[in-house]
Design an enzyme around this catalytic site. Sequence first.
Site, PDB file in Angstrom:
ATOM      1  N   ASP A  39      48.256  45.760  37.142  1.00  0.00           N
ATOM      2  CA  ASP A  39      47.549  44.564  37.589  1.00  0.00           C
ATOM      3  C   ASP A  39      47.971  44.274  39.025  1.00  0.00           C
ATOM      4  O   ASP A  39      48.939  44.855  39.533  1.00  0.00           O
ATOM      5  CB  ASP A  39      47.905  43.396  36.664  1.00  0.00           C
ATOM      6  CG  ASP A  39      47.212  42.110  37.056  1.00  0.00           C
ATOM      7  OD1 ASP A  39      46.029  42.169  37.436  1.00  0.00           O
ATOM      8  OD2 ASP A  39      47.860  41.048  37.002  1.00  0.00           O
ATOM      9  N   LYS A  40      47.258  43.396  39.687  1.00  0.00           N
ATOM     10  CA  LYS A  40      47.601  43.047  41.064  1.00  0.00           C
ATOM     11  C   LYS A  40      48.348  41.717  41.145  1.00  0.00           C
ATOM     12  O   LYS A  40      49.522  41.675  41.497  1.00  0.00           O
ATOM     13  CB  LYS A  40      46.339  42.979  41.937  1.00  0.00           C
ATOM     14  CG  LYS A  40      46.617  42.584  43.385  1.00  0.00           C
ATOM     15  CD  LYS A  40      45.337  42.365  44.159  1.00  0.00           C
ATOM     16  CE  LYS A  40      44.653  41.080  43.734  1.00  0.00           C
ATOM     17  NZ  LYS A  40      45.412  39.863  44.157  1.00  0.00           N
ATOM     18  N   ASN A  45      45.345  38.266  30.647  1.00  0.00           N
ATOM     19  CA  ASN A  45      44.223  39.186  30.786  1.00  0.00           C
ATOM     20  C   ASN A  45      44.665  40.643  30.837  1.00  0.00           C
ATOM     21  O   ASN A  45      43.832  41.540  30.863  1.00  0.00           O
ATOM     22  CB  ASN A  45      43.416  38.848  32.046  1.00  0.00           C
ATOM     23  CG  ASN A  45      44.265  38.949  33.303  1.00  0.00           C
ATOM     24  OD1 ASN A  45      45.408  38.501  33.328  1.00  0.00           O
ATOM     25  ND2 ASN A  45      43.720  39.532  34.341  1.00  0.00           N
ATOM     26  N   PHE A  64      31.708  29.652  49.032  1.00  0.00           N
ATOM     27  CA  PHE A  64      31.855  31.105  49.079  1.00  0.00           C
ATOM     28  C   PHE A  64      31.320  31.727  47.793  1.00  0.00           C
ATOM     29  O   PHE A  64      31.555  31.214  46.700  1.00  0.00           O
ATOM     30  CB  PHE A  64      33.324  31.486  49.248  1.00  0.00           C
ATOM     31  CG  PHE A  64      33.578  32.969  49.260  1.00  0.00           C
ATOM     32  CD1 PHE A  64      33.588  33.674  50.449  1.00  0.00           C
ATOM     33  CD2 PHE A  64      33.809  33.662  48.080  1.00  0.00           C
ATOM     34  CE1 PHE A  64      33.822  35.040  50.472  1.00  0.00           C
ATOM     35  CE2 PHE A  64      34.034  35.034  48.080  1.00  0.00           C
ATOM     36  CZ  PHE A  64      34.037  35.724  49.285  1.00  0.00           C
TER      37      PHE A  64
END
Length: 1090
Positions: free
Chosen positions: A423-424, A831, A587
């Site tokens: 994961d990041k 997640n 955004f």
Amino acid sequence: MQSLASWLTDWNALFGQREWPVYCTADEVNIYFVRPNLFNSVNLFHFLCLFLHRCCPWSRCCGMGDFRPRTVWLGHPEKREQRYPRNVINNQKYNFFTFLPGVLFNQFKYFFNLYFLLLACSQFVNELRLGALYTYWVPLGIVLIITMIREAVEEIRCYLRDKEVNSQIYSKLSTRGTVKVKSSGIQVGDLIIVEKRQMHLRLTSVAHSSPPLPGSCFLRTDQLDGETDWKLRLPVACTQRLPTAADLLQIRSYVYAEEPNIDIHNFIGTFTREDGDPPVNESLSIENTLWASTVIASGTVVGVVIYTGKELRSVMNTSNPKHKVGLFDLEVNCLTKILFGALVVVSLVMVALQHFAGRWYLQIFRFLLLFSNIVPISLRVNLDMGKMVFSWMIRKDSKIPGTVVRASTIPEQLGRISYLLTDKTGTLTQNEMVFRRLHLGTVAYGMDSMDEVQSHVFNSRCPFSDQFPFHNRPQPTHDLPASRAPAATKVRKTISSRVHEAVKAIALVHNVTPVYEANGVTDQAEAEQHYEDTCRVYQAASPDEVSLVQWTESVGLTLVGRDQSSMQLRTPSGQILNFTILQMFPFTYESKRMGIIVRDESTGEITFYMKGADVVMAGIVQYNDWLEEECGNMAREGLRVLVVSKKSLTEEQYQDFEARYVQAKLSVHDRSLKVATVIESLEMEMELLCLTGVEDQLQADVRPTLEILRNAGIKVWMLTGDKLETATCTAKNAHLVTRNQDIHIFRPVTTRGEAHLELNAFRRKHDCALVISGDSLEVCLKFYEYEFMELACQCPAVVCCRCAPTQKAQIVRLLQERTGKLTCAVGDGGNDVSMIQEADCGVGVEGKEGKQASLAADFSVTQFKHLGRLLMVHGRNSYKRSAALSQFVIHRSLCISTMQAVFSSVFYFASVPLYQGFLIIGYSTIYTMFPVFSLVLDKDVKSEVAMLYPELYKDLLKGRPLSFKTFLIWVLISIYQGSIIMYGALLLFESEFVHIVAISFTSLILTELLMVALTIQTWHWLMIVAELLSLACYIASLVFLHEFIDVYFITTVSFLWKVTVITLVSCLPLYILKYLRRRFSPPNYSKLTS
């Protein structure tokens, strides 16, 4: 000399029948999947809440019932129309009644465990009995008792962990006021009160925080979808008009909600109040909900529970944990199958050489029992004990403190990882944004020159300075030469003007909201009224936004207030500047930019500010010759680059735009396209103000750790739910993608044709890292799964962004199926749980996102950098030691089986055991167990060398430590040594046949001890103790073995020289071969150790 018949008669009379120790163990891996709260150390009941007074969510755990729409009455769970899952966690495998049959079933459902049980049961048949019953059933009973104790301990731990979670106390709104309720007692329809500090322990406020906007709150969803953006959630409008939260119980209202599904981005429902005049109906969407595994950032909220248990989005997006069996265990099982085949073949050959005379079928069973040592019964117990030692070493390693082993059955998996999927957010990065660079085209400011920016803001004499009372400040020019002072002042004015305009633009174009909290000294209302700096925190939809606003505050321009229609900035002198927000363009992933139109209340000027990614802003701003080059330079430094621009509007221009914009928003058909067209009419020839560079700080030593993994032959894939630009930037910053590697960004595809064209374009690239979004990945896997995986596996690195939790697990599963290699998944959030559980080896990082991933993982670490040592040192050692231990246990069993085969062959293939009673049990226990098991302490290189030369890890990926080649070598060694010992004893014994036992058994014990010494590469003091202790135990036990061994004979010189000669002949050639091999064909690590 006695006759053969009398010898055999005396042999049976003297020694009776043979004993068979039986061992049986479970091969299952018990994984406890407990979802903790993001910031609490215990699991929050997860339930979905709809915003009411200021609403909130949650729920969690097991349940039952069909997935159907429901009508939920506020505060009246008894009015439910259907049965909903209970809000409890139950991770136990057994209950009180199923424990004993369940454990026994799990033990004997595997063939070899059942085989050992059948061996013990066969002794009830007189024709097959080779020894006393206790010699078979006592070892088996001990093994079962140990297994039951282990399972019972795990079940008790699981029960206590579940009980702690299910007993968590929360506040519920009822007719009796606020009452405390356990999480297990929460039902659909309950009104739950949640305060921010109850969920977010990192905030130290001691009073209720104010919502950023009336009745709203911010929500963090990184545990659910991996996105670090903070989402704004809105309450049901009619409930906000109630005087108090308790009035929610007095109104007659209900929520109609859709059936549970896995879509975390959409929700359909309605809120109805029947006692109104007229009745009130409001539609509900995702903006009115908070899912399980999310965190409230502000305010106190009251929510009605809609979903619980298995009906949660977070639960439905989580795959079921699979039963993990290590590749090493599968390989060992394969070898034992070969050994079992050899056992059957040898038994049939023995009976065939008897020409199938008499009751030959009984003879087959007797030979199966006689040679059952070919399948080492003690193999599983030795490997299981070894894994416990490896797990203990990992936990006690001071260089990776806090590491926890939750699956102690697969530590050797860490030594053969080919693909690492990480994961990041929170794993590679700290999720803390830091402003690093401001670039104006002709001048750039870094962290070491921010004081110059602050000076320009303070000393600005630009046309905008009439908004700031700086013009009374004296200009400090006395330090310059007199001839150069005017020119220098003119240049400084120009730079100051540009810096000031850039800082003001950055302070205005964002979605950040300042929130004021009481700090125990200052009242909250007072803090908000006076804009107390010590009480202010920023909340936004992205940490990037917060870092930009915090930077403008550090250089003198502070955002002190904001609501839906206005914004307030404070200058360094304390003056408050008021701006009216006319339009806001948020955004989006498609537009890659955001904009805002504001009116300066002091001058009436209308300005359109915009910022976005360089790829889209390059066509919007006025022509320049530095934008592309500088964006590339900053991106190569791993910075997230935003281009900031502005455009001044007249009143007439804005009125014309507003009319067209409103008309476009009222369109029924193609509304999005028409709105985008109107906005794009403003986005032309905008003035380029500056570039900003923000860095997502990496975890400590991420770059060297990734470098170690890459040099070890491990390919690293990054799977994240974050945006494409963010993921790409982090991959560059972490050096997941090296500087000399190209990056191929997979264009968005929606059809089979588009995917085909893009795959062909990607196929022409070589040594190129791949970046792909989750939507495009889904299309490629749907139509071109094999082709895509083939291309992706050839990439040095792969980055998958916008990945759903189930997609992460799918990628892991495809890698396993397509490559057959071992995978390791690393993550820290909820997640990541599916990915961690799907991988062959799951590693959870205990970070700021809680313990949900770490509790579901096989291994838990506190920092990503610990992964290097976990794999290079502990994984490598565990695999090599397990391979050596398993092969030596097989060698030990084959040696004595070879001796039995030789003995039976010499005496006309008689099914008579060579060793009886305690000899056969002691051989594999007190006489050889400790030296053989001491191999778990052996190592070929020091841990520092393994970390310094990760290339050593590559050898393990080929599975050479345990292969058919090494297995065959050990089989040949066993046959050679067993034959030498048995034939030597038969040749050297004189008149007493019983001396064969003393000579052969003593030679066998000494040979095993010497073979352990031959195998050891690095001596440990415990190894020496084990060797000497085993030898001492054997010598001491000879006094008590007069029933099997002639005590007087073993004290003679004849016994000593015969044992010495046999032992030397069996071991000396192997020592010579080992020396020659090291001399002429040394292993890779030998040069490093020397």
